[in-house]
Design an enzyme around this catalytic site. Structure first.
Site, PDB file in Angstrom:
ATOM      1  N   CYS A 265       6.560  14.436  13.950  1.00  0.00           N
ATOM      2  CA  CYS A 265       6.165  13.649  15.135  1.00  0.00           C
ATOM      3  C   CYS A 265       6.571  14.472  16.350  1.00  0.00           C
ATOM      4  CB  CYS A 265       6.869  12.299  15.140  1.00  0.00           C
ATOM      5  SG  CYS A 265       6.826  11.425  13.556  1.00  0.00           S
ATOM      6  N   ALA A 267       5.190  15.939  19.496  1.00  0.00           N
ATOM      7  CA  ALA A 267       4.982  16.009  20.952  1.00  0.00           C
ATOM      8  C   ALA A 267       6.146  15.380  21.721  1.00  0.00           C
ATOM      9  CB  ALA A 267       3.672  15.323  21.328  1.00  0.00           C
ATOM     10  N   GLY A 269       7.113  18.548  22.093  1.00  0.00           N
ATOM     11  CA  GLY A 269       7.418  19.841  21.496  1.00  0.00           C
ATOM     12  C   GLY A 269       8.754  20.442  21.838  1.00  0.00           C
ATOM     13  N   GLY A 270       9.611  19.707  22.511  1.00  0.00           N
ATOM     14  CA  GLY A 270      10.929  20.234  22.875  1.00  0.00           C
ATOM     15  C   GLY A 270      11.768  20.625  21.667  1.00  0.00           C
ATOM     16  N   ASP A 288       0.855  15.782  15.516  1.00  0.00           N
ATOM     17  CA  ASP A 288       0.775  14.640  16.423  1.00  0.00           C
ATOM     18  C   ASP A 288      -0.593  13.992  16.255  1.00  0.00           C
ATOM     19  OD1 ASP A 288       2.618  13.551  18.783  1.00  0.00           O
ATOM     20  OD2 ASP A 288       0.527  13.148  19.273  1.00  0.00           O
ATOM     21  N   ASP A 316      -1.677  11.949  11.299  1.00  0.00           N
ATOM     22  CA  ASP A 316      -0.753  10.821  11.257  1.00  0.00           C
ATOM     23  C   ASP A 316       0.372  11.184  10.287  1.00  0.00           C
ATOM     24  OD1 ASP A 316       0.585   8.403  10.686  1.00  0.00           O
ATOM     25  OD2 ASP A 316      -1.229   7.219  10.984  1.00  0.00           O
ATOM     26  N   CYS A 388      15.334   8.112  19.612  1.00  0.00           N
ATOM     27  CA  CYS A 388      15.947   7.984  20.939  1.00  0.00           C
ATOM     28  C   CYS A 388      16.194   6.503  21.240  1.00  0.00           C
ATOM     29  CB  CYS A 388      15.085   8.637  22.019  1.00  0.00           C
ATOM     30  SG  CYS A 388      13.348   8.136  22.002  1.00  0.00           S
TER      31      CYS A 388
END
Length: 448
Positions: A265, A267, A269-270, A288, A316, A388
């Site tokens: 998952c 994006a 992309g960090g 993504d 997905d 997060c």
């Protein structure tokens, strides 16, 4: 006052008015059209030519008003009998003005009122009278007392601008004292946080940016404020924008230079570029659902000169096992879709767009992703699961359910020098501890 000084003062007032009218436009996009705060703000700042001072004020007004929205609405309820009877933009203008009166000490109250009245007059004749009356009444009268609210959760909700359900949930999970510490911390403005792409250059980057070393990440630097994206260091790919807590994810995977890695998952992309920085002959596949998000990953990779290490694919994450064979990947990261509650400080609109029931539906998706990707990991391979958010439904409970349903996996206990973020072998970072994003990191290993 001399003419020169008078003209200068008029220009300053007019530029502040531009910032306030701009903030009003951005807030309308967020409240009326459901735009994300960061996207709506960036779009406006890109489209309109404003001075750095005006950009800073506009940003402060947008995020400040959003952060204090429930508090501001409670105050306004004492002066407006029925908010449905006034135009929404007038209500937003009043919130915006109240925020400045209550929380921005350096702006004179008369200037705030005058600008609000002028903006209202330009938008609709007659609206200025209502705006003027409400604001002057607020300034003349004794302010309503939040501490007099009898119901505890309602009182905390108004004081810290959090929905009542979220107040209750945080108290239930963390206890009242720690929850209050979190409530208070979420009103503190986010730090600017960067990662030094080359760890050997950390000290040089620190000197060039005037930033301080992160207390959590060995490659992180922080400042109270700052726009690093316009710097040469950013353009040259020597730094990247990433929260300190997020920087802890990639190192947990112990990536070897020839590993095949999946970022399920990915994006924006960090974490993908952080993981790819460990690779030489290896490859990272970043997934993504959306083309525009895949482009963000590629742009990130190109700026950091890692494009040859990262392959993007529209897929997905719940269908990974249908597209990749068993025993394909050495390492997998599932930075799962989640409620994002840990991001409230940076994205205050999150707290108004979530409901308690969201956690159940998100948990289902998180488990489906883990169930799919685990079918493609090699024996001995590891999966890092991160979010997060700060609540157990999306974190520890997901981990337990996965392990209960997959006896061929075991938990890998994680460690950190800051013992207060290590809970049962997971990294659990809440926003009051180090004034970072709230974050959860755990890991499992395939043993058979």
């Amino acid at each position: 006052m001399a003419w020169g000084k008078s003209l200068k003062w008029v220009i300053i007032l007019e530029t502040k008015q531009l910032a306030r009218s701009g903030a009003l436009a951005v807030l309308a996009e967020i409240f009326d059209k459901g735009a994300y705060s960061n996207i709506a703000l960036n779009h406006y700042l890109t489209k309109h030519r404003l001075s750095q001072q005006d950009k800073a004020l506009l940003t402060e007004l947008v995020y400040g008003t959003l952060t204090r929205k429930i508090t501001l609405e409670w105050y306004l309820a004492h002066y407006i009998e029925d908010r449905e009877k006034i135009d929404t933009w007038i209500y937003y203008l009043l919130m915006l003005s109240l925020y400045q009166i209550l929380y921005l000490d350096k702006i004179p109250e008369h200037a705030i009122v005058n600008d609000a009245v002028t903006i209202a007059k330009k938008r609709h004749r007659g609206a200025d009278k209502l705006v003027n009356a409400v604001l002057r009444q607020f300034l003349r009268q004794e302010k309503p007392d939040i501490t007099a609210i009898k119901r505890k959760n309602k009182r905390y909700s108004v004081a810290y601008s959090l929905p009542v359900w979220l107040v209750k949930k945080m108290i239930d999970e963390f206890g009242e004292d720690r929850a209050i510490a979190m409530f208070k911390s979420l009103l503190v403005r986010s730090k600017a946080s960067i990662r030094a792409v080359n760890p050997a250059e950390l000290e040089t980057v620190k000197q060039l940016t005037g930033a301080d070393k992160s207390l959590l990440s060995p490659v992180g630097l922080v400042k109270a404020s700052g726009n690093f994206t316009g710097s040469d260091l950013f353009k040259e790919g020597k730094i990247t924008i990433q929260d300190e807590s997020s920087q802890l994810v990639a190192p947990t995977l112990s990536i070897q230079e020839n590993d095949c890695v999946l970022d399920a998952c990915s994006a924006p992309g960090g974490k993908a570029v952080h993981m790819a920085s460990y690779l030489k002959s290896g490859q990272l596949i970043a997934l993504d659902l959306y083309d525009h998000k895949l482009k963000l990953i590629r742009d990130n990779a190109e700026r950091l000169k890692l494009a040859d290490k990262i392959q993007t694919q529209k897929l997905d994450a719940r269908k990974v096992h249908e597209h990749f064979a068993p025993d394909t990947f050495d390492k997998i990261l599932v930075d799962a879709p989640c409620s994002g509650i840990g991001l409230i400080r940076r994205k205050p609109d999150i707290k108004y767009n979530k409901e308690n029931k969201d956690f159940v539906s998100l948990q289902k998706i998180q488990l489906e992703i883990l169930d799919s990707v685990c079918q493609t990991i090699k024996k001995g391979g590891i999966i890092t699961y991160s979010t997060c958010t700060i609540f157990k439904e999306e974190n520890q409970i997901v981990l337990k359910q996965f392990l209960d349903n997959h006896p061929n996996f075991e938990q890998v206990k994680l460690y950190h020098e800051k013992k207060d973020i290590v809970v049962d072998g997971c990294l659990v970072i809440t926003p009051e501890q180090y004034l970072t994003d709230g974050f959860f990191i755990s890991q499992v290993k395939r043993i058979s």
